[in-house]
Motif scaffolding. Structure first.
Motif, PDB file in Angstrom:
ATOM      1  N   ARG A  90     -38.824  75.622  -2.911  1.00 42.63           N
ATOM      2  CA  ARG A  90     -37.722  75.176  -1.854  1.00 42.63           C
ATOM      3  C   ARG A  90     -36.552  76.018  -1.786  1.00 42.63           C
ATOM      4  O   ARG A  90     -36.291  76.054  -0.714  1.00 42.63           O
ATOM      5  CB  ARG A  90     -37.365  73.786  -2.638  1.00 42.63           C
ATOM      6  CG  ARG A  90     -38.397  72.440  -2.371  1.00 42.63           C
ATOM      7  CD  ARG A  90     -38.573  72.416  -1.163  1.00 42.63           C
ATOM      8  NE  ARG A  90     -39.616  71.306  -1.009  1.00 42.63           N
ATOM      9  CZ  ARG A  90     -39.410  70.013  -0.938  1.00 42.63           C
ATOM     10  NH1 ARG A  90     -38.251  69.585  -0.625  1.00 42.63           N
ATOM     11  NH2 ARG A  90     -40.497  69.300  -0.603  1.00 42.63           N
ATOM     12  N   THR A  91     -36.231  76.543  -2.695  1.00 48.52           N
ATOM     13  CA  THR A  91     -35.078  77.836  -2.611  1.00 48.52           C
ATOM     14  C   THR A  91     -35.571  78.957  -3.285  1.00 48.52           C
ATOM     15  O   THR A  91     -36.403  79.061  -4.415  1.00 48.52           O
ATOM     16  CB  THR A  91     -33.813  77.481  -3.122  1.00 48.52           C
ATOM     17  OG1 THR A  91     -33.965  76.771  -4.686  1.00 48.52           O
ATOM     18  CG2 THR A  91     -33.308  75.954  -2.370  1.00 48.52           C
ATOM     19  N   GLU A 113     -34.108  81.079 -17.752  1.00 45.18           N
ATOM     20  CA  GLU A 113     -34.213  79.636 -17.977  1.00 45.18           C
ATOM     21  C   GLU A 113     -34.673  78.812 -17.190  1.00 45.18           C
ATOM     22  O   GLU A 113     -34.425  78.984 -15.994  1.00 45.18           O
ATOM     23  CB  GLU A 113     -32.663  79.220 -18.098  1.00 45.18           C
ATOM     24  CG  GLU A 113     -32.321  77.863 -18.704  1.00 45.18           C
ATOM     25  CD  GLU A 113     -30.691  77.616 -18.786  1.00 45.18           C
ATOM     26  OE1 GLU A 113     -30.153  77.701 -19.490  1.00 45.18           O
ATOM     27  OE2 GLU A 113     -30.299  77.109 -17.755  1.00 45.18           O
ATOM     28  N   ILE A 114     -35.607  78.072 -17.539  1.00 49.92           N
ATOM     29  CA  ILE A 114     -36.512  77.142 -16.658  1.00 49.92           C
ATOM     30  C   ILE A 114     -35.907  75.611 -17.026  1.00 49.92           C
ATOM     31  O   ILE A 114     -36.222  75.174 -18.268  1.00 49.92           O
ATOM     32  CB  ILE A 114     -37.913  77.166 -17.065  1.00 49.92           C
ATOM     33  CG1 ILE A 114     -38.585  78.501 -16.522  1.00 49.92           C
ATOM     34  CG2 ILE A 114     -38.745  76.154 -16.101  1.00 49.92           C
ATOM     35  CD1 ILE A 114     -39.769  78.835 -17.307  1.00 49.92           C
ATOM     36  N   HIS A 123     -35.644  77.900 -11.803  1.00 47.96           N
ATOM     37  CA  HIS A 123     -36.165  79.132 -12.668  1.00 47.96           C
ATOM     38  C   HIS A 123     -35.019  80.085 -12.368  1.00 47.96           C
ATOM     39  O   HIS A 123     -34.805  80.442 -11.335  1.00 47.96           O
ATOM     40  CB  HIS A 123     -37.491  79.619 -12.534  1.00 47.96           C
ATOM     41  CG  HIS A 123     -37.704  80.535 -13.629  1.00 47.96           C
ATOM     42  ND1 HIS A 123     -38.775  81.162 -13.452  1.00 47.96           N
ATOM     43  CD2 HIS A 123     -37.046  80.711 -14.557  1.00 47.96           C
ATOM     44  CE1 HIS A 123     -38.908  82.180 -14.392  1.00 47.96           C
ATOM     45  NE2 HIS A 123     -38.092  81.880 -15.316  1.00 47.96           N
ATOM     46  N   GLU A 124     -34.160  80.416 -13.333  1.00 47.22           N
ATOM     47  CA  GLU A 124     -33.018  81.508 -13.222  1.00 47.22           C
ATOM     48  C   GLU A 124     -33.449  82.519 -14.071  1.00 47.22           C
ATOM     49  O   GLU A 124     -33.604  82.412 -15.173  1.00 47.22           O
ATOM     50  CB  GLU A 124     -31.658  80.614 -13.626  1.00 47.22           C
ATOM     51  CG  GLU A 124     -30.401  81.666 -13.262  1.00 47.22           C
ATOM     52  CD  GLU A 124     -29.085  81.093 -13.207  1.00 47.22           C
ATOM     53  OE1 GLU A 124     -28.081  81.839 -13.046  1.00 47.22           O
ATOM     54  OE2 GLU A 124     -28.921  79.875 -13.624  1.00 47.22           O
ATOM     55  N   VAL A 134     -34.950  80.397  -8.305  1.00 45.86           N
ATOM     56  CA  VAL A 134     -36.042  79.743  -7.512  1.00 45.86           C
ATOM     57  C   VAL A 134     -36.230  78.162  -7.871  1.00 45.86           C
ATOM     58  O   VAL A 134     -36.056  77.838  -9.003  1.00 45.86           O
ATOM     59  CB  VAL A 134     -37.428  80.378  -7.839  1.00 45.86           C
ATOM     60  CG1 VAL A 134     -38.513  79.690  -7.020  1.00 45.86           C
ATOM     61  CG2 VAL A 134     -37.292  81.929  -7.586  1.00 45.86           C
ATOM     62  N   THR A 135     -36.228  77.335  -6.943  1.00 45.11           N
ATOM     63  CA  THR A 135     -36.704  75.912  -7.288  1.00 45.11           C
ATOM     64  C   THR A 135     -37.855  75.795  -6.557  1.00 45.11           C
ATOM     65  O   THR A 135     -38.136  76.184  -5.281  1.00 45.11           O
ATOM     66  CB  THR A 135     -35.494  74.956  -6.735  1.00 45.11           C
ATOM     67  OG1 THR A 135     -35.456  75.080  -5.324  1.00 45.11           O
ATOM     68  CG2 THR A 135     -34.180  74.949  -7.437  1.00 45.11           C
ATOM     69  N   ALA A 136     -38.777  75.064  -7.201  1.00 49.08           N
ATOM     70  CA  ALA A 136     -40.179  74.907  -6.692  1.00 49.08           C
ATOM     71  C   ALA A 136     -40.771  73.818  -7.514  1.00 49.08           C
ATOM     72  O   ALA A 136     -40.186  73.215  -8.327  1.00 49.08           O
ATOM     73  CB  ALA A 136     -41.062  76.171  -7.128  1.00 49.08           C
TER      74      ALA A 136
END
Length: 148
Positions: A90-91, A113-114, A123-124, A134-136
């Motif tokens: 998504r991002t 970090e998840i 997930h950064e 990332v967002t998924a």
């Protein structure tokens, strides 16, 4: 980062992980709980990875993002490479800092970090000179002992 303290203190994250681990999708849960993930002496620890490539796949329904990581070449056996594929991203954002002395823009990965997210996960990844977020829906992490 919510729990990880930059650059190398993952212990608060590991302490809080049991509170939300059941809300992580299967792939993210497997990667976050891998005993080598934060073991700085393990060959499959994420610390010090470099981004090797970023690909995205758009099938007009969803977008998947794939990041290939490698370790800096060094003498001896070639360390494993890591490929993380984010499904239904998504991002995806990169914040690039100052160029590192070796010329790598993001620098080495310090820690990641998840966390659970309304879409699945966030997930950064914190590098010494930048971040990727990332967002998924989920991720799959695969270690590869061969060179890309």
């Amino acid at each position: 980062m919510k729990y990880v303290l930059f650059p190398y203190d993952y212990r608060p994250y590991e302490e809080h992980l049991p509170e939300f681990v059941d809300r992580l999708p299967e792939g993210a849960r497997r990667f976050a709980t891998d005993p080598d993930h934060y073991d700085f002496s393990a060959a499959r620890c994420v610390k010090d990875l470099l981004v090797d490539r970023i690909n995205y796949f758009d099938d007009y329904q969803t977008v998947d993002v794939e990041i290939g990581f490698r370790f800096e070449p060094r003498p001896g056996p070639y360390p494993p490479a890591l490929v993380i594929r984010y499904t239904d991203a998504r991002t995806f954002s990169i914040d690039v800092g100052e160029r590192q002395p070796a010329g790598v823009r993001l620098g080495d990965l310090a820690l990641d970090e998840i966390l659970p997210h309304e879409h699945g996960i966030s997930h950064e990844l914190a590098f010494h000179a930048g971040t990727i977020l990332v967002t998924a829906k989920d991720l799959s992490a695969t270690w590869d002992d061969s060179v890309f």
